[in-house]
Structures are given as structure tokens and as C-alpha cells.
Write an enzyme that holds these catalytic residues in place. Sequence first.
Site, PDB file in Angstrom:
ATOM      1  N   ARG A 178      -9.113 -37.677  64.721  1.00 36.39           N
ATOM      2  CA  ARG A 178      -7.698 -37.499  64.400  1.00 36.39           C
ATOM      3  C   ARG A 178      -7.434 -37.976  62.977  1.00 36.39           C
ATOM      4  O   ARG A 178      -7.996 -38.972  62.544  1.00 36.39           O
ATOM      5  CB  ARG A 178      -6.857 -38.327  65.379  1.00 36.39           C
ATOM      6  CG  ARG A 178      -6.339 -37.525  66.543  1.00 36.39           C
ATOM      7  CD  ARG A 178      -5.720 -38.388  67.598  1.00 36.39           C
ATOM      8  NE  ARG A 178      -4.729 -39.340  67.101  1.00 36.39           N
ATOM      9  CZ  ARG A 178      -4.031 -40.157  67.889  1.00 36.39           C
ATOM     10  NH1 ARG A 178      -4.226 -40.140  69.196  1.00 36.39           N
ATOM     11  NH2 ARG A 178      -3.156 -40.996  67.394  1.00 36.39           N
ATOM     12  N   ARG A 203      -1.045 -48.223  60.742  1.00 40.79           N
ATOM     13  CA  ARG A 203      -0.431 -48.103  62.071  1.00 40.79           C
ATOM     14  C   ARG A 203      -0.325 -49.465  62.753  1.00 40.79           C
ATOM     15  O   ARG A 203       0.655 -49.757  63.436  1.00 40.79           O
ATOM     16  CB  ARG A 203      -1.248 -47.135  62.952  1.00 40.79           C
ATOM     17  CG  ARG A 203      -1.042 -45.683  62.570  1.00 40.79           C
ATOM     18  CD  ARG A 203      -2.108 -44.799  63.155  1.00 40.79           C
ATOM     19  NE  ARG A 203      -2.023 -44.665  64.595  1.00 40.79           N
ATOM     20  CZ  ARG A 203      -3.025 -44.225  65.354  1.00 40.79           C
ATOM     21  NH1 ARG A 203      -4.187 -43.899  64.812  1.00 40.79           N
ATOM     22  NH2 ARG A 203      -2.864 -44.099  66.645  1.00 40.79           N
ATOM     23  N   ARG A 257     -13.187 -43.393  67.428  1.00 41.14           N
ATOM     24  CA  ARG A 257     -12.684 -42.438  68.425  1.00 41.14           C
ATOM     25  C   ARG A 257     -12.869 -40.994  67.935  1.00 41.14           C
ATOM     26  O   ARG A 257     -12.599 -40.674  66.797  1.00 41.14           O
ATOM     27  CB  ARG A 257     -11.194 -42.741  68.652  1.00 41.14           C
ATOM     28  CG  ARG A 257     -10.545 -41.940  69.720  1.00 41.14           C
ATOM     29  CD  ARG A 257      -9.297 -42.631  70.225  1.00 41.14           C
ATOM     30  NE  ARG A 257      -8.235 -42.768  69.246  1.00 41.14           N
ATOM     31  CZ  ARG A 257      -7.054 -43.327  69.531  1.00 41.14           C
ATOM     32  NH1 ARG A 257      -6.812 -43.812  70.736  1.00 41.14           N
ATOM     33  NH2 ARG A 257      -6.124 -43.419  68.609  1.00 41.14           N
ATOM     34  N   ARG A 288       9.033 -46.874  70.524  1.00 42.77           N
ATOM     35  CA  ARG A 288       8.192 -47.566  69.551  1.00 42.77           C
ATOM     36  C   ARG A 288       9.030 -48.391  68.580  1.00 42.77           C
ATOM     37  O   ARG A 288       8.471 -49.050  67.695  1.00 42.77           O
ATOM     38  CB  ARG A 288       7.420 -46.519  68.753  1.00 42.77           C
ATOM     39  CG  ARG A 288       5.974 -46.301  69.215  1.00 42.77           C
ATOM     40  CD  ARG A 288       5.250 -45.839  68.032  1.00 42.77           C
ATOM     41  NE  ARG A 288       3.890 -45.447  68.015  1.00 42.77           N
ATOM     42  CZ  ARG A 288       3.254 -44.550  68.716  1.00 42.77           C
ATOM     43  NH1 ARG A 288       3.837 -43.936  69.688  1.00 42.77           N
ATOM     44  NH2 ARG A 288       2.011 -44.249  68.463  1.00 42.77           N
ATOM     45  N   LYS A 340      -3.781 -46.647  75.929  1.00 40.22           N
ATOM     46  CA  LYS A 340      -2.602 -46.113  76.628  1.00 40.22           C
ATOM     47  C   LYS A 340      -2.861 -44.704  77.160  1.00 40.22           C
ATOM     48  O   LYS A 340      -2.541 -44.394  78.302  1.00 40.22           O
ATOM     49  CB  LYS A 340      -1.381 -46.066  75.700  1.00 40.22           C
ATOM     50  CG  LYS A 340      -0.927 -47.425  75.190  1.00 40.22           C
ATOM     51  CD  LYS A 340       0.399 -47.330  74.460  1.00 40.22           C
ATOM     52  CE  LYS A 340       0.334 -46.495  73.189  1.00 40.22           C
ATOM     53  NZ  LYS A 340      -0.449 -47.099  72.110  1.00 40.22           N
TER      54      LYS A 340
HETATM   55  P1  AMP Z   1       0.119 -41.675  69.180  1.00 42.78           P
HETATM   56  O1  AMP Z   1      -0.700 -40.510  69.633  1.00 42.78           O
HETATM   57  O2  AMP Z   1       1.017 -42.220  70.255  1.00 42.78           O
HETATM   58  O3  AMP Z   1      -0.707 -42.757  68.523  1.00 42.78           O
HETATM   59  O4  AMP Z   1       1.112 -41.127  68.045  1.00 42.78           O
HETATM   60  C1  AMP Z   1       0.625 -40.515  66.885  1.00 42.78           C
HETATM   61  C2  AMP Z   1       1.687 -40.510  65.809  1.00 42.78           C
HETATM   62  O5  AMP Z   1       2.847 -39.797  66.264  1.00 42.78           O
HETATM   63  C3  AMP Z   1       2.221 -41.899  65.419  1.00 42.78           C
HETATM   64  O6  AMP Z   1       1.403 -42.548  64.467  1.00 42.78           O
HETATM   65  C4  AMP Z   1       3.593 -41.538  64.852  1.00 42.78           C
HETATM   66  O7  AMP Z   1       3.471 -40.958  63.563  1.00 42.78           O
HETATM   67  C5  AMP Z   1       4.043 -40.421  65.789  1.00 42.78           C
HETATM   68  N1  AMP Z   1       4.786 -40.953  66.953  1.00 42.78           N
HETATM   69  C6  AMP Z   1       4.415 -40.897  68.264  1.00 42.78           C
HETATM   70  N2  AMP Z   1       5.339 -41.486  69.049  1.00 42.78           N
HETATM   71  C7  AMP Z   1       6.318 -41.919  68.221  1.00 42.78           C
HETATM   72  C8  AMP Z   1       7.537 -42.618  68.421  1.00 42.78           C
HETATM   73  N3  AMP Z   1       7.931 -43.020  69.644  1.00 42.78           N
HETATM   74  N4  AMP Z   1       8.294 -42.890  67.329  1.00 42.78           N
HETATM   75  C9  AMP Z   1       7.927 -42.508  66.105  1.00 42.78           C
HETATM   76  N5  AMP Z   1       6.776 -41.866  65.826  1.00 42.78           N
HETATM   77  C10 AMP Z   1       5.975 -41.568  66.875  1.00 42.78           C
END
Ligand code: AMP
Length: 216
Positions: free
Chosen positions: A155, A166, A127, A88, A13
Site C-alpha cells: 500500500r 500515520r 505488509r 479517528r 484491526k
Molecule cells: P486505513 O486503511 O484505516 O489505515 O486508512 C487508510 C487511510 O484512509 C488513512 O491513512 C486516512 O488517510 C484515510 N482514512 C481512513 N479512515 C479515516 C477516518 N476515519 N478519518 C480520516 N481519514 C481516514
Amino acid sequence: MRMILIGPPGAGKGTQAANLVQTYSIPHISTGDMLRTAVKQGTELGKQADVFMKAGNLVPDELVIAMVIERIGQADCDSGFMLDGFPRTRPQAVALDAALETAGAALDAVVLIEVPDAMITERITGRRSDPQTGDIYHLTFRPPPAEVADRLVQRKDDTAEACANRLAKYHKDTAPVVPFYEETGKLVRVDGVGTPAEVQLRIVAALQAVNNQAAN
Ligand code: AMP
């Protein structure tokens, strides 16, 4: 163009969003990036989000919804935006829908990038990112140049354990967002297996098809 990119963690994404926002000249709103910035800056939101993020858990809906609604209300989002990593959960999708309706705005498309679970773990655990440039590499699929290799970081939520968590969360919490958007006719499914360039072509073609449909 108001669009949403959804898909499992590691579906590409972030990579796709970075190119698409240039193509459509719209701001890239990544909730993951916004939350990581909040954590780094030590804001109240960041402090609350940190615990959930470290464990690979979702940050509570009310915190994320308020953050996104505030962001899409800013002037640079007047002619569109790309949401990456939001919604999400179904309550997040419902809240976004209500906020857009109040603003008299409508979504153009919701792009679902599909990648089988078996490939996700390999993609995520390999990654690495460059803290100086923000560039993202993969130890196998996009090996970093030797001169940056030593400074790359992983990360906290890209470890094998957090990744499994996740993925489970994605299937439990985020998969229900798909039928929500399918009912509106805005959902576009794109095969996420292939090179970033191949996936990009599929997304652009799918968005063109949606636009043509809307015009007819
Ligand atoms: P990402 O970089 O999109 O994978 O997001 C990293 C982390 O941020 C996720 O594992 C969640 O802990 C938090 N996060 C990001 N977007 C959301 C969302 N829309 N709702 C809840 N938690 C989020």
C-alpha cells in the site's frame, strides 16, 4: 451488536474485524477500504481523499463523517455493524454519537487494540497484499506462498515515511477518542501483541464481559 474497533495503524484491526463480523454476523465498515474504493473508482469523494491518503494524512472530517453516516443508515446495518478505522478524531466520535442518538441506537462496545509503537513500524512496512484475492501477508510474520509472491503489492501509505506520519497522526488526532469512550464506560482495552488467533480470543472474551455487564 454495534461496535467500533480502534487502534494504531498496523494494530491488526482489519484482520480482527474480518473474523469478528463473521462471529457476530454484522457488516464490516472499514473507512480505509471505502475510501480506497472511492479513489479507484475516481468518484468525487475519491478525488478529494486521494491527496490526503497518499501523504498518510487524515481525510477531512466532514467528508468521512458524511460517508459513514450514509453507510450506517443502510438497511444491512439495522441490527448492528462493525466500524473499523472510524472514528479517528474526536469530532468524528461526537458526530457518530449524535447520529446514533437521533436514530435511537446505542453502541455496545468500543474495542481498543493496543500495540507498542516499536512493533507497529515493523508490522506495517512488511505488509503486502495480493491484488487478486485481497489476502494480506507479512514478509516476516506471514510469508506469502512462492506462487503469489511476485504479484504482491505494498500500500502507498505503508512505506516507512508514511508510516511514521500515520503513527504521529494517530497519537495527535485519534488518541483523544479514547477518553471520550472511556467516559461512556463502553471502552474495552485489548492487548494486540500476539498471534491474530490469540488477540481474537481476548477480544471475544472482552465483548462477552461487556455483554454480561449490560445484562446485569
Ligand atoms: P486505513 O486503511 O484505516 O489505515 O486508512 C487508510 C487511510 O484512509 C488513512 O491513512 C486516512 O488517510 C484515510 N482514512 C481512513 N479512515 C479515516 C477516518 N476515519 N478519518 C480520516 N481519514 C481516514
